[in-house]
Enzyme design. Structure first.
Site, PDB file in Angstrom:
ATOM      1  N   SER A 191     -59.545 -61.370  -9.941  1.00 32.65           N
ATOM      2  CA  SER A 191     -59.071 -60.034 -10.572  1.00 32.65           C
ATOM      3  C   SER A 191     -59.461 -58.865  -9.769  1.00 32.65           C
ATOM      4  CB  SER A 191     -59.787 -60.021 -12.067  1.00 32.65           C
ATOM      5  OG  SER A 191     -59.417 -58.629 -12.389  1.00 32.65           O
ATOM      6  N   TYR A 219     -65.897 -60.220 -18.425  1.00 31.15           N
ATOM      7  CA  TYR A 219     -64.918 -60.609 -17.525  1.00 31.15           C
ATOM      8  C   TYR A 219     -65.220 -60.505 -16.182  1.00 31.15           C
ATOM      9  CZ  TYR A 219     -59.947 -61.188 -15.961  1.00 31.15           C
ATOM     10  OH  TYR A 219     -58.761 -61.351 -15.210  1.00 31.15           O
TER      11      TYR A 219
END
Length: 276
Positions: A146, A159
């Site tokens: 990500s 995250y």
């Protein structure tokens, strides 16, 4: 004379997290390119539907339950894949979810859950297939990271921390696998329109987007589509042996800005001829 033997004609591929989003799009994309696909996820009903669609389009696909937080589930999934399709040539680790919240308000258990899924789970998958790949001296392991691992964003700290750990793990793998014939790659998507995170309430999303804008991390309203990321993953799998895509960042292109109303008048002279 080539430095490496080419990829085999048949390359059985695992796609973890294939029930929706980037995983589902990747399974569809690779199956359309001739890869035999083993789909894994917890939502087996969605997997069965996707297998039917892939087979209807002429692809080869099987599906088995997979929970990457459970060691025995991973072992069973890999064994079933090998029995059904043959030795695993490609792993795409795309399983995941997102638990948003400010770090000082998120419980340690919730934080650990993100690490278990995005880092430990990815490691569990990799270590289940890498020894055989190394023994055969070929294979691809591709991890979906990500952009928050590269530039942290507020409200997704757990995250982001897990994905940052994934970056470190993949870099270590790349060094350790050098000379084995096995390639490790990581793809960093920017904001992508998937189901992950979009079950949130407006009360949760509003402050998050406001803070992203405050820190310069929400420049426009466009998102990537899962198919955009899937094509990038397909490019990595099809890159001929002899080179490796170490990492790839993909961002959504901004919407086209409105052209000035008088632009054509500035470019053309009175008789419609271009100005020099």
């Amino acid at each position: 004379m080539p430095r490496f033997e080419p990829h085999p004609a048949r390359r059985p591929t695992i796609v973890a997290g294939a029930s929706s989003g980037i995983g589902a799009a990747t399974a569809t994309e690779l199956a359309g390119r001739g890869f035999p696909i083993a789909l894994g996820a917890r939502r087996v009903d969605k997997l069965a539907k996707l297998v039917g669609e892939i087979r209807a389009d002429g692809g080869e696909a099987v599906a088995f339950p997979l929970d990457i937080t459970e060691p025995e589930s991973v072992k069973s999934f890999v064994a079933q894949t090998i029995d059904a399709l043959g030795e695993v040539e490609v792993l795409v680790s795309a399983a995941g979810d997102m638990f948003p919240g400010r770090l000082h308000e998120v419980s340690t258990d919730a934080f650990l859950g993100q690490v278990q899924i995005h880092l430990v789970g990815a490691n569990r998958l990799a270590t289940a297939v890498l020894p055989d790949m190394v023994a055969r001296r070929r294979g691809d392991v591709i991890f979906v990271g990500s952009d928050v691992a590269l530039v942290p964003r507020p409200h997704v700290g757990a995250y982001g921390a897990a994905k940052a750990g994934l970056v470190s793990m993949v870099k270590s793998l790349q060094m350790e696998l050098e000379g084995t014939g096995v390639r490790a790659s990581i793809v960093h998507p920017g904001p992508t329109l998937t189901g992950m995170g979009w079950q949130l309430s407006a009360e949760q999303v509003g402050p998050m987007l406001q803070d992203w804008a405050k820190w310069g991390q929400a420049r426009h309203s466009y998102f990537l589509r899962p198919s955009d990321v899937a094509r990038a993953i397909a490019f990595i799998t099809e890159t001929p042996r002899g080179s490796v895509v170490v990492n790839m960042e993909i961002q959504p292109e901004a919407p086209l800005a409105e052209a000035p109303a008088n632009r054509r008048g500035l470019e053309l002279g009175e008789e419609g001829m271009p100005n020099r």
